[in-house]
Write a protein that holds these residues in place. Sequence first.
Motif, PDB file in Angstrom:
ATOM      1  N   VAL A 152      -1.520 -34.880 -17.715  1.00 33.96           N
ATOM      2  CA  VAL A 152      -1.359 -35.369 -16.354  1.00 33.96           C
ATOM      3  C   VAL A 152      -2.313 -34.691 -15.384  1.00 33.96           C
ATOM      4  O   VAL A 152      -2.977 -35.340 -14.583  1.00 33.96           O
ATOM      5  CB  VAL A 152       0.097 -35.141 -15.896  1.00 33.96           C
ATOM      6  CG1 VAL A 152       0.198 -35.107 -14.388  1.00 33.96           C
ATOM      7  CG2 VAL A 152       0.994 -36.212 -16.472  1.00 33.96           C
ATOM      8  N   ALA A 153      -2.376 -33.363 -15.453  1.00 33.82           N
ATOM      9  CA  ALA A 153      -3.197 -32.641 -14.480  1.00 33.82           C
ATOM     10  C   ALA A 153      -4.654 -32.988 -14.695  1.00 33.82           C
ATOM     11  O   ALA A 153      -5.157 -32.947 -15.818  1.00 33.82           O
ATOM     12  CB  ALA A 153      -2.981 -31.139 -14.648  1.00 33.82           C
ATOM     13  N   LYS A 154      -5.334 -33.344 -13.609  1.00 34.60           N
ATOM     14  CA  LYS A 154      -6.746 -33.694 -13.716  1.00 34.60           C
ATOM     15  C   LYS A 154      -7.534 -32.804 -12.775  1.00 34.60           C
ATOM     16  O   LYS A 154      -6.972 -32.158 -11.890  1.00 34.60           O
ATOM     17  CB  LYS A 154      -6.958 -35.164 -13.348  1.00 34.60           C
ATOM     18  CG  LYS A 154      -6.197 -36.121 -14.245  1.00 34.60           C
ATOM     19  CD  LYS A 154      -6.669 -36.090 -15.676  1.00 34.60           C
ATOM     20  CE  LYS A 154      -5.872 -37.068 -16.520  1.00 34.60           C
ATOM     21  NZ  LYS A 154      -6.144 -36.991 -17.937  1.00 34.60           N
ATOM     22  N   PHE A 155      -8.849 -32.795 -12.965  1.00 34.58           N
ATOM     23  CA  PHE A 155      -9.703 -31.850 -12.257  1.00 34.58           C
ATOM     24  C   PHE A 155     -10.837 -32.574 -11.569  1.00 34.58           C
ATOM     25  O   PHE A 155     -11.356 -33.555 -12.085  1.00 34.58           O
ATOM     26  CB  PHE A 155     -10.260 -30.843 -13.278  1.00 34.58           C
ATOM     27  CG  PHE A 155     -10.741 -29.560 -12.684  1.00 34.58           C
ATOM     28  CD1 PHE A 155     -12.055 -29.150 -12.847  1.00 34.58           C
ATOM     29  CD2 PHE A 155      -9.878 -28.746 -11.967  1.00 34.58           C
ATOM     30  CE1 PHE A 155     -12.491 -27.943 -12.321  1.00 34.58           C
ATOM     31  CE2 PHE A 155     -10.308 -27.546 -11.437  1.00 34.58           C
ATOM     32  CZ  PHE A 155     -11.618 -27.135 -11.611  1.00 34.58           C
TER      33      PHE A 155
ATOM     34  N   GLN B 347     -13.148 -41.876 -23.678  1.00 31.20           N
ATOM     35  CA  GLN B 347     -13.964 -41.194 -22.679  1.00 31.20           C
ATOM     36  C   GLN B 347     -14.659 -40.026 -23.335  1.00 31.20           C
ATOM     37  O   GLN B 347     -14.130 -39.410 -24.239  1.00 31.20           O
ATOM     38  CB  GLN B 347     -13.073 -40.704 -21.521  1.00 31.20           C
ATOM     39  CG  GLN B 347     -12.279 -41.840 -20.908  1.00 31.20           C
ATOM     40  CD  GLN B 347     -11.564 -41.458 -19.653  1.00 31.20           C
ATOM     41  OE1 GLN B 347     -12.166 -41.054 -18.667  1.00 31.20           O
ATOM     42  NE2 GLN B 347     -10.255 -41.597 -19.650  1.00 31.20           N
ATOM     43  N   GLY B 348     -15.814 -39.712 -22.871  1.00 30.24           N
ATOM     44  CA  GLY B 348     -16.574 -38.601 -23.437  1.00 30.24           C
ATOM     45  C   GLY B 348     -17.484 -39.079 -24.561  1.00 30.24           C
ATOM     46  O   GLY B 348     -17.323 -40.162 -25.088  1.00 30.24           O
TER      47      GLY B 348
ATOM     48  N   SER C  46     -21.889 -29.907 -17.399  1.00 32.66           N
ATOM     49  CA  SER C  46     -21.170 -29.736 -18.648  1.00 32.66           C
ATOM     50  C   SER C  46     -20.518 -31.042 -19.060  1.00 32.66           C
ATOM     51  O   SER C  46     -20.452 -31.984 -18.284  1.00 32.66           O
ATOM     52  CB  SER C  46     -20.084 -28.667 -18.496  1.00 32.66           C
ATOM     53  OG  SER C  46     -19.015 -29.182 -17.736  1.00 32.66           O
ATOM     54  N   ASN C  47     -20.050 -31.062 -20.296  1.00 36.60           N
ATOM     55  CA  ASN C  47     -19.291 -32.215 -20.766  1.00 36.60           C
ATOM     56  C   ASN C  47     -17.806 -31.934 -20.767  1.00 36.60           C
ATOM     57  O   ASN C  47     -17.035 -32.593 -21.457  1.00 36.60           O
ATOM     58  CB  ASN C  47     -19.733 -32.585 -22.196  1.00 36.60           C
ATOM     59  CG  ASN C  47     -20.985 -33.426 -22.183  1.00 36.60           C
ATOM     60  OD1 ASN C  47     -21.325 -34.017 -21.160  1.00 36.60           O
ATOM     61  ND2 ASN C  47     -21.683 -33.470 -23.292  1.00 36.60           N
ATOM     62  N   LEU C  48     -17.414 -30.946 -19.996  1.00 38.11           N
ATOM     63  CA  LEU C  48     -15.988 -30.684 -19.849  1.00 38.11           C
ATOM     64  C   LEU C  48     -15.346 -31.899 -19.202  1.00 38.11           C
ATOM     65  O   LEU C  48     -15.935 -32.538 -18.337  1.00 38.11           O
ATOM     66  CB  LEU C  48     -15.773 -29.441 -18.984  1.00 38.11           C
ATOM     67  CG  LEU C  48     -16.363 -28.167 -19.578  1.00 38.11           C
ATOM     68  CD1 LEU C  48     -16.360 -27.059 -18.532  1.00 38.11           C
ATOM     69  CD2 LEU C  48     -15.575 -27.744 -20.802  1.00 38.11           C
ATOM     70  N   SER C  49     -14.164 -32.233 -19.633  1.00 34.45           N
ATOM     71  CA  SER C  49     -13.560 -33.468 -19.152  1.00 34.45           C
ATOM     72  C   SER C  49     -12.070 -33.258 -18.945  1.00 34.45           C
ATOM     73  O   SER C  49     -11.533 -32.190 -19.207  1.00 34.45           O
ATOM     74  CB  SER C  49     -13.788 -34.577 -20.173  1.00 34.45           C
ATOM     75  OG  SER C  49     -13.139 -34.233 -21.389  1.00 34.45           O
TER      76      SER C  49
END
Lengths: 315, 394, 393
Positions: A152-155, B347-348, C46-49
């Motif tokens: 749920v938590a998104k950034f 995604q990604g 970055s590819n952090l997602s």
Amino acid sequence: MAVGRRKVLQVIAGTGAIAAANAVPVRAARAAKAAPPDALGMLYDTTLCIGCKACVSACREANDLQPSWDEERLHHAPLDLNGRTKNVIKLYKEGDRMSFFKAQCMHCVDPACASACMLGSLHKDEVTGIVTYDASYCVGCRYCMMACPFNVAKFEYEKRAPKIVKCELCRHRFGGAQLASTGGFSRFATGHGPACCEVCPRGAVIYGKRTELLQEAKRRIEANPGRYYQDKVYGEADAGGTQVLYLSHVPFDKISLPDIGSQGVPHVAYTIQEGLYRGFVAPVALYGVLGLVMLRNRKKGGAAAPEAQKGGRRE
Amino acid sequence: MPVPSRRPFPSSIHETLMLPRFSPDQDSGPEVSRRDFVRVVMTAAAAVGLSGTAAARMAEAVAKGVKPSVIWLHFQECTGCTESLLRTAHPDIGSLILDLISLDYHETLFAAAGHQAEAALQQAMKDNAGKYVCIVEGAIPTKDGGIYCKIGGRTAIDMVTEVAEQAGAIIAIGSCASWGGVPSADPNPTGATGAPMVLKGKTVVTIPGCPANPYNLLGTVLQFVTLGTLPELDDKGRPKWAYGRTIHEHCPRRAHFDAGRFAQQFGDENHRQGYCLYKLGCKGPQTHANCSVMHFGEVVDAWPIGLGHPCFGCTEQKLAFRVALHDTVDIERPTPPDTYPGIREPQGGVSTVAAGIAGLAAGALLGAGYKFSKTLASEAPPTKPSGGSSKKEV
Amino acid sequence: MSSHAVVHAPVGGELMTPAYKKLLWVVAIGAVAALWRFSMGLGASSNLSDGYPWGIWIAIDVVTGTALGCGGYAVALLVYILNKGEYHPLVRPAVLTSLLGYGLAVIAVTIDLGRFWELWKVPVFFWRWSHSPQLEVALCVAAYVAVLLVELSPAFFEKWRHDASTGLRSLAESGLRFVDNWLVWILALGMLLPTMHQSSLGTMMLLPATKLHPLWFTPWLPLLFLVNCLMMGYGAVVLESHLSARAFDRPLESEMLARLSKVVLYVTVAWTLFRVAEVAIAGDLATIASGMGVAFLIEVALHLAIIWLLLSDVGRYTPATQFRAGVLLVVAGTVFRVNTYLVAFQPGPNWSYFPAIPELLITLGIIALEVALYVAAVKKFPILAGAPTRARS
């Protein structure tokens, strides 16, 4: 090397014992958490949802969020919850079977995200049970995102001062208003409750106290045998209980509500952590043991002996 | 719909327009029954959303002979807004100007001209000071002291300032009077601007549009006439009941927009199907107006989008005559489209270059390590465990 | 056991060799990538997602980097607790490696954090402390870096004792006195802290309970991480010893390493047995027949390879084998940690992650910086045991 081997095994065993003493078995050193008596929540019924997405627009406007643009910059078209979307409607379709699914924070009774957060930036309100977010103590480590079983938590990755973004049950709209009983549910005056619930044309998502919603969910199940999957309210006990409850006509795992048992998600980690460090006894004890062993070795002329330390220095 | 007949130099507008009047005391003209009159009034009220009670009050007020004075000024305009008003039927222009209001000055509809007309203006202002409705049509030039529009030797600025001074309500009809309209388009040689900009400090109701929808004017005027109040206005002075929404928010073609069905070129198949005109430059998403529900010329669908042409934002100062006709605009309050994301949207991904670098680095490190171990193998033979002390080469 | 007077001395020699300059280039490129990350934000660099909030900066730079920095801890246990003074010469370089490993892990954390400017609040706002295992790791690591500095300080003080400036001389003298007086309690802290946070690094991955594959989700994860860090620490020490001997033209410490390798052998056997047995007892062996199972098998295979290399006496006494075992210890340990933090972490089938170029460049830059700082320290300060020799590179 016989002596050395024994010693080595002793140390391994000793270290392991200290770690193991409190780690395993995972006793119920940590009591299961219960929802606060006045916990607020929502009830979403897939059989009522028509996928109009009014809740998606209402949430975006009520929370003053930027649109999650599609490619042509024409629509607010999030693919999932993200740094600009606290509520999204998804579609599950498999052959003839079809269901909409409203995704947002579940406001767990035992929230993994709040357990992950070092300084309590994510915090479960004691009265309403809403899992709130306060960016002033957030270092952006994203451990909460790792922990949340519902993703749920998104950034806000694209921002230079990013924050965690998630539904907070529109608590900023409560405005000190009082809950009043409306049709059996505790509600705020219109305009002060969760925007998604207020705008839903079918009442597919409603809000109220968790106790009231559970009661309503059970009433619907009883009144409509065979309509709901396994006659189950998801969130009653799942993940230790959630304040956002789901009734579905399709299997829950198809709409991304996993079967994760009724134990709170943080249970294992916290039992170990709190067990190991309870009262800080184990660390202090270990410190003492280490110190004493070294003092004894010193007397035997070990490497920590003053002569060994000083003798090696060039004058 | 009655059409004003023309006679050479009639002395009053009432003679000009040979229309039935509700005035049993008057001799000229056929009488109209109370029922007919009330019906007219009800129609007028209904057309602009006033309640039946309001209509009744209106009828009462008019029966008492209380017809508010209206002074209508014309400046840099094409008279389109007046023409638009002439083509209304609810109420028709005749009923309006004969029975509901007292149109005491109107350069287009006046039979009088010259000093007679100006005298009528001054008289009306004197008789109804503080109570008359001042309607302004057309932009007001401000450059060079405003000499680019003069009536009777007076500049538009002076005229409007004087008339507005004693007005009970000021309404600017049309984009020209609201913010400058066509005359104010670049390079704006006359310094044309709208009435609110000239009448600073005064409440000016603006009814923009090119032309303005006459029912927006009628609704405002009738509310003032009946209830003595003006409708709730937005920050630009526009009545919220008419200008509170953008065209996009109430467009009959919205479903096509949400579903991604667009006309790409005039005359193509999608255009013929009546699909959304956004890609042809429709300014609907940023244009506040009610054209989509109040059409023009008493003909259904007689409005730009209804006829297949994108809205050009005629009510909006930042759009009309500024943004090119076929340039698209940003959507200000986007809503979801008519599609749904799946439960788990992929995604990604993996960038080949990144994979390459990672592979290279890992390979280089491991390769170097292996090579080094080979060197060690060849240069450093195995040693033997020594028995006693472990003091070595230190 | 007899006491050993270990003499430490700077290696000396030219610092800016061609090889060293190449290393600095890698550091510089990493620094540019870091600048990019700070100016453009995490999303652009970055590819952090949302599915994979943690990537190689956490899994490798921090989690594996600190494990490589457990050499000091691992050797200290041997030398000071098990009283094996023969390994004393290994202590200081191991402590240096540890300090660098942990210090750079702190830098990596700062790069990874989205709101790093709030980091100061973590130690200060103690009344807001939760029971999060990550909090414990953060505080412990910060404290440990300080302790490592103190443990290594004699190397600086010994050099500054002979410095021209009186201020530095007296600082060095009082510093050395302090360390000598409190050595045991400083060392005890230096062993307590890694025990705490290395096991907590394991506990940390127990919180995403539903997203960690069963082959890695076990209450024994803290213990596995703890022993794994010892193995990686030993591996790092072996590598460091061999590479330093080569680079600085010093004799091999082959005898010492051979005996150390025996210790490592036992630890590795214990760890590997425990790892497999635990999975079997938990009833998760069946899950090996899957994509994730391959990752598990690779883990086990690498550890078996270490055991195989170190089983024979001759093997342990062969420098090449020692070195290869050291490499495998590092690789196997890394695979276990990266598996736990990245590979076995499953946010959902629709998410995938592979590091972006800036992520790789920063990671490589940090590794290069660690090597560069190690070489500089070793050349300038009395870290390595023995008289100064001419360095080769």
